[in-house]
Scaffold this motif. Structure first.
Motif, PDB file in Angstrom:
ATOM      1  N   ALA A 265       0.833  -1.209   0.000  1.00 31.88           N
ATOM      2  CA  ALA A 265       0.000   0.000   0.000  1.00 31.88           C
ATOM      3  C   ALA A 265       0.867   1.259   0.000  1.00 31.88           C
ATOM      4  CB  ALA A 265      -0.930  -0.012   1.209  1.00 31.88           C
ATOM      5  N   ALA A 266       2.006   1.240   0.731  1.00 30.16           N
ATOM      6  CA  ALA A 266       2.890   2.412   0.761  1.00 30.16           C
ATOM      7  C   ALA A 266       3.507   2.686  -0.605  1.00 30.16           C
ATOM      8  CB  ALA A 266       3.984   2.205   1.803  1.00 30.16           C
ATOM      9  N   GLY A 267       3.705   1.646  -1.405  1.00 34.03           N
ATOM     10  CA  GLY A 267       4.262   1.827  -2.739  1.00 34.03           C
ATOM     11  C   GLY A 267       3.219   2.102  -3.792  1.00 34.03           C
ATOM     12  N   ASP A 268       1.999   2.434  -3.381  1.00 33.10           N
ATOM     13  CA  ASP A 268       0.914   2.750  -4.296  1.00 33.10           C
ATOM     14  C   ASP A 268       0.646   1.599  -5.257  1.00 33.10           C
ATOM     15  OD1 ASP A 268      -1.135   4.248  -5.348  1.00 33.10           O
ATOM     16  OD2 ASP A 268       0.140   5.345  -6.757  1.00 33.10           O
ATOM     17  N   GLY A 269       0.844   0.383  -4.777  1.00 31.98           N
ATOM     18  CA  GLY A 269       0.545  -0.787  -5.587  1.00 31.98           C
ATOM     19  C   GLY A 269       1.482  -1.016  -6.742  1.00 31.98           C
ATOM     20  N   ARG A 270       2.700  -0.467  -6.679  1.00 31.23           N
ATOM     21  CA  ARG A 270       3.645  -0.598  -7.788  1.00 31.23           C
ATOM     22  C   ARG A 270       4.804  -1.539  -7.467  1.00 31.23           C
ATOM     23  NH1 ARG A 270       2.570   3.197 -11.609  1.00 31.23           N
ATOM     24  NH2 ARG A 270       1.229   4.931 -10.973  1.00 31.23           N
ATOM     25  N   TYR A 271       4.837  -2.112  -6.282  1.00 30.93           N
ATOM     26  CA  TYR A 271       5.947  -2.974  -5.886  1.00 30.93           C
ATOM     27  C   TYR A 271       5.607  -4.426  -6.213  1.00 30.93           C
ATOM     28  CZ  TYR A 271       7.897   0.919  -3.187  1.00 30.93           C
ATOM     29  OH  TYR A 271       8.430   2.121  -2.814  1.00 30.93           O
ATOM     30  N   GLY A 272       6.579  -5.115  -6.823  1.00 26.64           N
ATOM     31  CA  GLY A 272       6.464  -6.541  -7.032  1.00 26.64           C
ATOM     32  C   GLY A 272       7.024  -7.312  -5.856  1.00 26.64           C
ATOM     33  N   TYR A 273       7.055  -8.641  -5.978  1.00 28.32           N
ATOM     34  CA  TYR A 273       7.479  -9.450  -4.827  1.00 28.32           C
ATOM     35  C   TYR A 273       8.970  -9.265  -4.533  1.00 28.32           C
ATOM     36  CZ  TYR A 273       9.372 -12.880  -8.153  1.00 28.32           C
ATOM     37  OH  TYR A 273      10.098 -13.511  -9.131  1.00 28.32           O
ATOM     38  N   ARG A 274       9.788  -8.939  -5.553  1.00 21.02           N
ATOM     39  CA  ARG A 274      11.215  -8.734  -5.291  1.00 21.02           C
ATOM     40  C   ARG A 274      11.447  -7.466  -4.469  1.00 21.02           C
ATOM     41  NH1 ARG A 274      11.104 -10.596 -10.672  1.00 21.02           N
ATOM     42  NH2 ARG A 274      12.196 -12.598 -10.971  1.00 21.02           N
ATOM     43  N   ARG A 275      10.795  -6.383  -4.842  1.00 20.68           N
ATOM     44  CA  ARG A 275      10.954  -5.128  -4.102  1.00 20.68           C
ATOM     45  C   ARG A 275      10.393  -5.274  -2.689  1.00 20.68           C
ATOM     46  NH1 ARG A 275      11.364   0.483  -4.833  1.00 20.68           N
ATOM     47  NH2 ARG A 275      11.462   1.324  -2.719  1.00 20.68           N
ATOM     48  N   VAL A 276       9.277  -5.953  -2.553  1.00 17.24           N
ATOM     49  CA  VAL A 276       8.699  -6.152  -1.221  1.00 17.24           C
ATOM     50  C   VAL A 276       9.651  -6.969  -0.349  1.00 17.24           C
ATOM     51  CG1 VAL A 276       6.790  -7.220   0.030  1.00 17.24           C
ATOM     52  CG2 VAL A 276       6.322  -5.925  -2.055  1.00 17.24           C
ATOM     53  N   ARG A 277      10.281  -7.995  -0.932  1.00 14.21           N
ATOM     54  CA  ARG A 277      11.215  -8.815  -0.157  1.00 14.21           C
ATOM     55  C   ARG A 277      12.417  -7.993   0.290  1.00 14.21           C
ATOM     56  NH1 ARG A 277      15.788 -11.828  -1.609  1.00 14.21           N
ATOM     57  NH2 ARG A 277      16.291 -13.494  -0.104  1.00 14.21           N
ATOM     58  N   LEU A 278      12.918  -7.086  -0.570  1.00 19.28           N
ATOM     59  CA  LEU A 278      14.045  -6.233  -0.172  1.00 19.28           C
ATOM     60  C   LEU A 278      13.677  -5.343   1.010  1.00 19.28           C
ATOM     61  CD1 LEU A 278      15.476  -5.171  -3.670  1.00 19.28           C
ATOM     62  CD2 LEU A 278      16.441  -6.819  -2.050  1.00 19.28           C
ATOM     63  N   ASP A 279      12.442  -4.801   0.987  1.00 24.18           N
ATOM     64  CA  ASP A 279      12.022  -3.972   2.118  1.00 24.18           C
ATOM     65  C   ASP A 279      11.890  -4.805   3.392  1.00 24.18           C
ATOM     66  OD1 ASP A 279      11.992  -1.932   0.363  1.00 24.18           O
ATOM     67  OD2 ASP A 279       9.825  -1.625   0.336  1.00 24.18           O
ATOM     68  N   LEU A 280      11.414  -6.042   3.259  1.00 20.15           N
ATOM     69  CA  LEU A 280      11.321  -6.908   4.434  1.00 20.15           C
ATOM     70  C   LEU A 280      12.699  -7.245   4.994  1.00 20.15           C
ATOM     71  CD1 LEU A 280       8.493  -9.405   3.345  1.00 20.15           C
ATOM     72  CD2 LEU A 280       8.334  -7.600   5.057  1.00 20.15           C
ATOM     73  N   ARG A 281      13.662  -7.512   4.132  1.00 24.23           N
ATOM     74  CA  ARG A 281      15.018  -7.820   4.590  1.00 24.23           C
ATOM     75  C   ARG A 281      15.661  -6.626   5.269  1.00 24.23           C
ATOM     76  NH1 ARG A 281      18.895 -10.959   0.602  1.00 24.23           N
ATOM     77  NH2 ARG A 281      20.075 -10.840   2.550  1.00 24.23           N
ATOM     78  N   SER A 282      15.364  -5.414   4.768  1.00 28.49           N
ATOM     79  CA  SER A 282      15.917  -4.217   5.419  1.00 28.49           C
ATOM     80  C   SER A 282      15.359  -4.028   6.823  1.00 28.49           C
ATOM     81  CB  SER A 282      15.615  -2.977   4.571  1.00 28.49           C
ATOM     82  OG  SER A 282      14.211  -2.753   4.491  1.00 28.49           O
ATOM     83  N   GLU A 283      14.187  -4.622   7.083  1.00 26.09           N
ATOM     84  CA  GLU A 283      13.595  -4.540   8.417  1.00 26.09           C
ATOM     85  C   GLU A 283      13.966  -5.746   9.287  1.00 26.09           C
ATOM     86  OE1 GLU A 283       9.444  -4.209   7.815  1.00 26.09           O
ATOM     87  OE2 GLU A 283       9.548  -2.279   6.757  1.00 26.09           O
ATOM     88  N   GLY A 284      14.780  -6.651   8.738  1.00 25.52           N
ATOM     89  CA  GLY A 284      15.210  -7.811   9.514  1.00 25.52           C
ATOM     90  C   GLY A 284      14.306  -9.015   9.390  1.00 25.52           C
ATOM     91  N   VAL A 285      13.325  -8.991   8.498  1.00 26.72           N
ATOM     92  CA  VAL A 285      12.421 -10.119   8.285  1.00 26.72           C
ATOM     93  C   VAL A 285      12.974 -10.948   7.130  1.00 26.72           C
ATOM     94  CG1 VAL A 285      10.067 -10.840   7.757  1.00 26.72           C
ATOM     95  CG2 VAL A 285      10.473  -8.751   9.069  1.00 26.72           C
ATOM     96  N   ARG A 286      13.385 -12.178   7.416  1.00 30.13           N
ATOM     97  CA  ARG A 286      14.019 -13.019   6.412  1.00 30.13           C
ATOM     98  C   ARG A 286      13.000 -14.050   5.896  1.00 30.13           C
ATOM     99  NH1 ARG A 286      19.299 -12.096   6.250  1.00 30.13           N
ATOM    100  NH2 ARG A 286      19.638 -13.977   4.988  1.00 30.13           N
ATOM    101  N   VAL A 287      12.541 -13.835   4.668  1.00 31.82           N
ATOM    102  CA  VAL A 287      11.641 -14.762   3.962  1.00 31.82           C
ATOM    103  C   VAL A 287      12.138 -14.881   2.535  1.00 31.82           C
ATOM    104  CG1 VAL A 287       9.579 -14.380   5.363  1.00 31.82           C
ATOM    105  CG2 VAL A 287      10.072 -12.843   3.469  1.00 31.82           C
ATOM    106  N   SER A 288      11.849 -16.002   1.918  1.00 26.67           N
ATOM    107  CA  SER A 288      12.291 -16.225   0.545  1.00 26.67           C
ATOM    108  C   SER A 288      11.374 -15.524  -0.448  1.00 26.67           C
ATOM    109  CB  SER A 288      12.336 -17.718   0.242  1.00 26.67           C
ATOM    110  OG  SER A 288      11.025 -18.263   0.284  1.00 26.67           O
ATOM    111  N   GLU A 289      11.872 -15.402  -1.682  1.00 20.60           N
ATOM    112  CA  GLU A 289      11.064 -14.764  -2.718  1.00 20.60           C
ATOM    113  C   GLU A 289       9.805 -15.585  -3.021  1.00 20.60           C
ATOM    114  OE1 GLU A 289      13.394 -14.138  -6.169  1.00 20.60           O
ATOM    115  OE2 GLU A 289      14.457 -12.400  -5.362  1.00 20.60           O
ATOM    116  N   LYS A 290       9.925 -16.912  -2.985  1.00 22.97           N
ATOM    117  CA  LYS A 290       8.765 -17.750  -3.267  1.00 22.97           C
ATOM    118  C   LYS A 290       7.672 -17.550  -2.225  1.00 22.97           C
ATOM    119  CE  LYS A 290      11.201 -21.416  -5.749  1.00 22.97           C
ATOM    120  NZ  LYS A 290      11.508 -22.860  -5.799  1.00 22.97           N
TER     121      LYS A 290
END
Length: 418
Positions: A272-297
């Protein structure tokens, strides 16, 4: 029963409407065509409707009625209905006993038949080649009694007639019972399959043609649990092609708390913060920057479950048409691109190439005599400067006495003022 006045009124209307039975019946609401025909026959023969008196029948008419009775399966009602006389079945029965004593077949009471006789009658009904009424007449009971015996022995769902009858059916009715049991089992399986399909449509949102073998084990477990306790679990799992242990595992897994509840909520917030323009790769990068480790799948699967689809920009194609910004030049070539000598006819256009860094536009000049590229120019923008550079390079290859015809698509970069 109709009164003498009702009959007379019907006959009068029948003659008034030029012997139209439909018109008379529509106006009066009675009787039917057959009854009106009998009244007309009586009026034509006697000149009156008899005011309730019975029509006298001679010996020839009695003999004709008795012969009709024996020729048409010994049915009193059928003979009275087809001949129109005598008045009642009882009177016809007395004529038969008078003229043919002892010949009339008398129906026996239904309670006087043994179980073996009932089974033989049902076998005759199932393997018959004639009508059911003729079978009932041969047995000596009514058709309703014969159908009642069939329902008691075979069930109401069993057909009254089979195409192929085994040889030993005359001795035993077990074959018919086995056939009825197989039909019942088939109906039961079809009802179970129908319930599973309806459950798949309702719970999983799949189409009407969903195949029970296609859902996942979790979806199968959901379908099975939704149909209990009305259906047996073993029957449903057998139809779904799933083991009991697998179903139990899926049920326990659904009861456990969701281990991806936190990432699921955070993925929705990032999307929602990305105005619906983020794919799963960009979302995963933001999660990793917050310390949440999940795979792309996992991220891709969670986004599919949440129905989060990134927006994609539409590809914009280059168009050189910007309207008629100047007088349109005359088309001298008219689609005749043949040249008899070099430097007589030249063609040009702009082509777009996409490279990772930027889009590049190429403007070549081709000689129609041999297809040789005379000159070319490149730029990151399809503007008039690109066209001018191309024309200057092409003009530099000509001598003073060469004046070729140039052909282009009349784009704005060729017609820009100046």
């Amino acid at each position: 029963m109709y009164s003498y006045g009702d009959k007379t009124r019907a006959i009068e209307l029948y003659f008034r409407y030029d012997r139209s039975a439909a018109a008379a019946i529509n106006e009066l609401g009675y009787p039917n065509r057959h009854t009106l025909g009998l009244w007309h026959m009586e009026f034509a023969e006697n000149g009156d409707l008899g005011r309730g008196r019975h029509r006298h029948c001679d010996d020839l008419q009695k003999r004709a009625a008795v012969d009709h009775f024996f020729d048409r399966g010994q049915c009193l009602a059928r003979t009275v209905r087809q001949l129109g006389y005598p008045k009642s079945k009882e009177l016809l029965a007395s004529w038969v006993d008078e003229l043919e004593p002892g010949r009339r077949r008398r129906r026996a009471k239904a309670g006087s038949f043994t179980d073996d006789q009932k089974r033989e009658a049902v076998i005759a009904l199932a393997s018959r080649k004639a009508s059911a009424q003729e079978v009932a007449d041969a047995v000596g009971v009514t058709r309703a009694v014969l159908c009642k015996w069939k329902n008691q022995l075979l069930g109401e769902e069993a057909p009254c007639k089979t195409e192929a009858v085994p040889k030993d059916m005359a001795d035993d009715v077990d074959a018919l019972r086995s056939q009825a049991a197989e039909l019942q089992e088939q109906i039961k399986r079809l009802e179970l399959r129908k319930a599973i399909l309806e459950g798949a449509v309702e719970l999983l949102g799949k189409g009407q043609g969903v195949d029970p073998g296609m859902p996942t084990n979790r979806e199968k477990a959901l379908i099975a649990n939704s149909l209990r306790p009305a259906r047996k679990l073993n029957e449903m799992l057998s139809e779904l092609g799933m083991g009991r242990s697998s179903c139990q595992y899926q049920v326990e897994a659904m009861r456990r708390p969701d281990k991806h509840a936190g990432p699921r909520r955070r993925i929705s917030e990032i999307f929602a913060a990305g105005d619906g323009r983020y794919g799963y790769r960009r979302v995963r990068l933001d999660l990793r920057s917050e310390g949440v480790r999940v795979s792309e799948k996992v991220v891709a699967r969670l986004m599919r479950e949440l129905d989060l689809v990134a927006k994609r920009g539409k590809k914009r194609k280059c168009s050189s048409y910007k309207g008629e910004i100047s007088d349109a030049p005359e088309n001298l070539v008219k689609r005749n691109f043949h040249a008899d000598a070099p430097n007589a006819l030249r063609l040009t256009d702009i082509a777009e190439f996409g490279i990772p860094a930027v889009k590049v536009y190429l403007s070549p000049v081709v000689d129609c005599f041999d297809g040789m590229v005379v000159s070319w120019a490149m730029s990151t923008s399809p503007n008039a400067e690109l066209a001018s550079a191309m024309l200057d390079a092409a003009a530099a290859t000509l001598s003073e006495d060469e004046h070729p015809v140039g052909h282009a698509d009349r784009g704005c970069h060729y017609r820009w003022p100046g």
